[in-house]
Design an enzyme around this catalytic site. Structure first.
Site, PDB file in Angstrom:
ATOM      1  CE  LYS A 108      -4.433   1.112   0.246  1.00  0.00           C
ATOM      2  NZ  LYS A 108      -5.571   0.350  -0.312  1.00  0.00           N
TER       3      LYS A 108
HETATM    4  P1  NAD Z   1     -13.149   7.608  -3.139  1.00  0.00           P
HETATM    5  O1  NAD Z   1     -12.204   8.686  -2.752  1.00  0.00           O
HETATM    6  O2  NAD Z   1     -13.498   7.419  -4.575  1.00  0.00           O
HETATM    7  O3  NAD Z   1     -14.543   7.776  -2.335  1.00  0.00           O
HETATM    8  C1  NAD Z   1     -14.608   7.932  -0.956  1.00  0.00           C
HETATM    9  C2  NAD Z   1     -16.020   8.382  -0.612  1.00  0.00           C
HETATM   10  O4  NAD Z   1     -16.154   8.450   0.800  1.00  0.00           O
HETATM   11  C3  NAD Z   1     -16.369   9.766  -1.131  1.00  0.00           C
HETATM   12  O5  NAD Z   1     -17.721   9.791  -1.528  1.00  0.00           O
HETATM   13  C4  NAD Z   1     -16.161  10.663   0.090  1.00  0.00           C
HETATM   14  O6  NAD Z   1     -16.961  11.856   0.023  1.00  0.00           O
HETATM   15  C5  NAD Z   1     -16.625   9.729   1.191  1.00  0.00           C
HETATM   16  N1  NAD Z   1     -16.065  10.043   2.506  1.00  0.00           N
HETATM   17  C6  NAD Z   1     -14.810  10.450   2.814  1.00  0.00           C
HETATM   18  N2  NAD Z   1     -14.681  10.620   4.140  1.00  0.00           N
HETATM   19  C7  NAD Z   1     -15.870  10.289   4.685  1.00  0.00           C
HETATM   20  C8  NAD Z   1     -16.379  10.263   6.004  1.00  0.00           C
HETATM   21  N3  NAD Z   1     -15.609  10.617   7.034  1.00  0.00           N
HETATM   22  N4  NAD Z   1     -17.669   9.866   6.188  1.00  0.00           N
HETATM   23  C9  NAD Z   1     -18.437   9.514   5.149  1.00  0.00           C
HETATM   24  N5  NAD Z   1     -18.026   9.538   3.876  1.00  0.00           N
HETATM   25  C10 NAD Z   1     -16.762   9.925   3.644  1.00  0.00           C
HETATM   26  O7  NAD Z   1     -12.539   6.268  -2.495  1.00  0.00           O
HETATM   27  P2  NAD Z   1     -12.865   4.765  -2.901  1.00  0.00           P
HETATM   28  O8  NAD Z   1     -11.849   4.326  -3.894  1.00  0.00           O
HETATM   29  O9  NAD Z   1     -14.325   4.643  -3.208  1.00  0.00           O
HETATM   30  O10 NAD Z   1     -12.517   4.018  -1.534  1.00  0.00           O
HETATM   31  C11 NAD Z   1     -13.444   3.927  -0.458  1.00  0.00           C
HETATM   32  C12 NAD Z   1     -12.998   2.836   0.490  1.00  0.00           C
HETATM   33  O11 NAD Z   1     -12.927   1.594  -0.221  1.00  0.00           O
HETATM   34  C13 NAD Z   1     -11.621   2.998   1.133  1.00  0.00           C
HETATM   35  O12 NAD Z   1     -11.635   2.426   2.419  1.00  0.00           O
HETATM   36  C14 NAD Z   1     -10.712   2.187   0.212  1.00  0.00           C
HETATM   37  O13 NAD Z   1      -9.525   1.765   0.875  1.00  0.00           O
HETATM   38  C15 NAD Z   1     -11.634   1.022  -0.060  1.00  0.00           C
HETATM   39  N6  NAD Z   1     -11.298   0.268  -1.271  1.00  0.00           N
HETATM   40  C16 NAD Z   1     -11.262   0.844  -2.496  1.00  0.00           C
HETATM   41  C17 NAD Z   1     -10.995   0.076  -3.609  1.00  0.00           C
HETATM   42  C18 NAD Z   1     -11.035   0.657  -5.007  1.00  0.00           C
HETATM   43  O14 NAD Z   1     -10.904  -0.131  -5.952  1.00  0.00           O
HETATM   44  N7  NAD Z   1     -11.233   1.943  -5.190  1.00  0.00           N
HETATM   45  C19 NAD Z   1     -10.720  -1.303  -3.473  1.00  0.00           C
HETATM   46  C20 NAD Z   1     -10.767  -1.872  -2.201  1.00  0.00           C
HETATM   47  C21 NAD Z   1     -11.064  -1.076  -1.108  1.00  0.00           C
END
Ligand code: NAD
Length: 420
Positions: A108
Site C-alpha cells: 500500500k
Molecule cells: P473515493 O475517494 O473514490 O470515495 C470515498 C467516498 O467516501 C467519497 O464519496 C467521500 O466523500 C466519502 N467520505 C470520505 N470521508 C468520509 C467520512 N468521514 N464519512 C463519510 N463519507 C466519507 O474512495 P474509494 O476508492 O471509493 O474508496 C473507499 C474505500 O474503499 C476505502 O476504504 C478504500 O480503501 C476502499 N477500497 C477501495 C478500492 C477501489 O478499488 N477503489 C478497493 C478496495 C477497497
C-alpha cells in the site's frame, strides 16, 4: 508498539490475524514474519505549488509480503495517511490477494495531503515526484500500485507515464486502474462496488432472503466503491434507500433512483439538496432501518458506540476496516452477517489482476468476460469462506483470515528462509 504497529487499524488487523493464527496453530516463525511488513519506505515529496512556493509532503510505500508474487496495493492521498495506516492496509492486501487466489503479494502507498485542496497541476507534480521517489521499488515484476482514496485513473496515468519516462519505454503493467486508452481494463472502475454486491447476492441466497424491492440497501460513501455498489444494488432490483458522501447523506424510505442521484451528483458535486429525499448525517445513516449496509468510505465508522444500533441484517464491507474489532464482536453476537473487507472489496484487486495480465499479454478482454470472471472468483471465494466458517463454527472474518493465512504460510514454508 512502534511507529508501524501503533495505529488503531494496524492493531485491529493484527488482532484478527492473531486470532486466526491461534485457531490454525500457525507456525510461530511464519506468524512473527507476517506480523510486520517486508519493506517500508518513507519519502519526502517536494512539490512546486501554483504560487511558486515548494511544499514538502511525506509519502509512503509499504510492501508487506511478496511471497505469492509481486506486491499489489493502492495509493491513498489523504491528510490522515501515516506509516502505521499504510502498513495495516498493506497487510490486508497480502491476505486479500491470498484469499481470492491471486499470484500477488500485498502493498500500500500514500501521501499525507489533502488532495481536494490541490490544483490539477499541483496534484500532477506531486504524483510525478512521489512516483520518482519510489520508482526503484515498483514495476510490473516488483510492486504494482492502483488507485485508492484521493487518487483516480488520471493519477495512475501520471504514475505510469513518469515510470515509463524513467525507464525509456511505455510500461503499462506498472500500475492498474489506468484509463482504458493507455492499457486500463474495462470494468475496473466499477469492480470493487460490483464485487461487494456479488457477495451480498450470495449472502441473501444463503440467508434465504428475497432479492427484490423489499431489501433496503444503505451505502456510505459515493466515490468509486460506494457509487458502483449503489448502482449495482439498484440494477439488481433492490431498494437503495440512502447514500452519502463526506458532507452527509440523503434518505428516501421508498428507494432512490440511483441513475438520477448520479446525474445530480456529477452536476452538483454534492448530494445536498437532492429532491425527493431527506438529509441525514453520516452517523444517522448507518443506523437507518435496512436489510443491507455497505459502508464504502473510511475505516472505523462502525465502532463500540454505534454497533448495537445498526439495524442491517447483512453488512458488506466495501471500505477497508469500516467495522472496528470491538464492534465486530457486538455485531456477531447480534447475529448480523458481516462480510469482511478483504472478501467484500476484493473485486478491485481481482480486476486489477486482470488488467495486469492483459497488459503483460497485450491482449484485452471484453467487459462481459471480465465481469463474469470476477463473479466466478467472488462467489467461489464466498462459498469457500462460508464452508470454512460453518465447519469450524467461526465467523466469516476469522474463516476468511484462516483461509488467507493458510495459503501464504504454505508458500512461505515451501520457499524457505533466505539465507537458511
Ligand atoms: P473515493 O475517494 O473514490 O470515495 C470515498 C467516498 O467516501 C467519497 O464519496 C467521500 O466523500 C466519502 N467520505 C470520505 N470521508 C468520509 C467520512 N468521514 N464519512 C463519510 N463519507 C466519507 O474512495 P474509494 O476508492 O471509493 O474508496 C473507499 C474505500 O474503499 C476505502 O476504504 C478504500 O480503501 C476502499 N477500497 C477501495 C478500492 C477501489 O478499488 N477503489 C478497493 C478496495 C477497497
Amino acid at each position: 508498539m512502534d511507529i508501524i504497529t501503533e495505529g488503531h487499524l494496524y492493531q485491529n488487523t493484527l488482532l484478527t490475524f492473531t486470532e486466526a493464527a491461534q485457531l490454525m496453530n500457525l507456525d510461530p516463525n511464519v506468524f512473527e514474519r507476517l506480523k510486520r511488513p517486508k519493506r517500508s519506505i518513507i519519502v519526502s515529496v517536494p512539490t512546486r505549488m501554483d504560487d511558486g512556493s515548494v511544499k514538502v509532503f511525506t509519502g509512503y510505500r509499504v510492501q508487506h509480503s511478496s511471497t505469492l508474487g509481486p506486491c499489489k496495493g493502492g495509493i491513498r492521498y489523504h491528510e490522515s495517511v501515516n506509516l502505521s495506516e499504510v502498513a495495516a492496509l498493506a497487510m490486508l492486501m497480502t491476505f486479500k490477494c491470498s484469499l481470492v487466489g491471486l499470484p500477488l503479494g500485498g502493498a500500500k502507498g500514500g501521501v499525507q495531503v489533502n488532495a481536494t485542496k490541490l490544483s490539477r497541476a499541483e496534484k500532477q507534480r506531486l504524483t510525478r515526484r512521489y512516483t520518482s521517489e519510489i520508482s526503484p521499488f515498483i514495476g510490473p515484476e516488483k510492486d504494482i500500485p492502483a488507485p485508492d482514496i484521493g487518487t483516480d485513473s488520471q493519477t495512475m496515468a501520471w504514475l505510469m507515464d513518469t515510470y515509463s519516462q524513467e525507464v525509456g519505454h511505455a510500461v503499462p503493467g506498472v500500475v492498474t486502474g489506468k484509463p482504458i486508452e493507455i492499457g486500463g481494463s474495462l470494468g475496473r472502475n466499477t469492480s470493487t462496488g460490483r464485487g461487494a454486491v456479488f457477495v451480498v447476492e450470495e449472502a441473501l441466497n444463503h440467508l434465504k432472503m428475497k432479492q427484490d424491492k423489499s431489501i433496503r440497501v444503505v451505502v456510505q460513501g459515493f466515490g468509486e466503491v460506494g457509487a458502483s455498489a449503489a448502482q449495482c444494488s439498484y440494477d439488481l432490483g433492490l431498494s437503495v434507500v440512502a447514500v452519502s458522501d463526506v458532507s452527509g447523506g440523503i434518505y428516501n424510505s421508498k428507494g432512490l433512483n440511483i441513475n438520477q442521484v448520479k446525474d445530480y451528483y456529477s452536476k452538483n458535486k454534492t448530494l445536498k439538496g437532492y429532491p425527493e429525499a431527506e438529509a441525514v448525517t453520516n452517523e444517522a445513516l448507518l443506523e437507518l432501518p435496512c436489510e443491507v449496509l455497505i459502508p464504502s468510505a473510511v475505516d472505523g465508522v462502525i465502532n463500540s458506540k454505534n454497533a448495537s444500533k445498526i439495524s442491517a441484517k447483512i453488512i458488506s464491507e466495501g471500505a477497508n476496516g469500516p467495522v472496528t474489532h470491538d464492534a465486530h464482536q457486538i455485531l456477531i453476537e447480534r447475529g448480523i452477517f458481516v462480510i469482511p473487507d478483504f472478501l467484500a472489496n476484493a473485486g478491485g484487486v481481482i480486476v486489477s489482476y486482470f488488467e495486469w495480465v492483459q497488459d503483460l499479454q497485450n491482449f484485452f478482454w471484453s467487459e462481459k468476460e471480465i465481469n463474469s470472471r470476477l463473479r466466478e472468483i467472488m462467489t467461489t471465494t464466498f462459498k469457500n469462506v462460508l464452508q470454512q466458517s460453518q465447519a469450524q463454527k467461526i465467523d466469516l472474518r476469522k474463516a476468511a483470515m484462516v483461509t488467507a493465512v493458510k495459503r501464504v504460510s504454505t508458500a512461505m514454508l515451501l520457499r524457505g528462509l533466505y539465507p537458511q
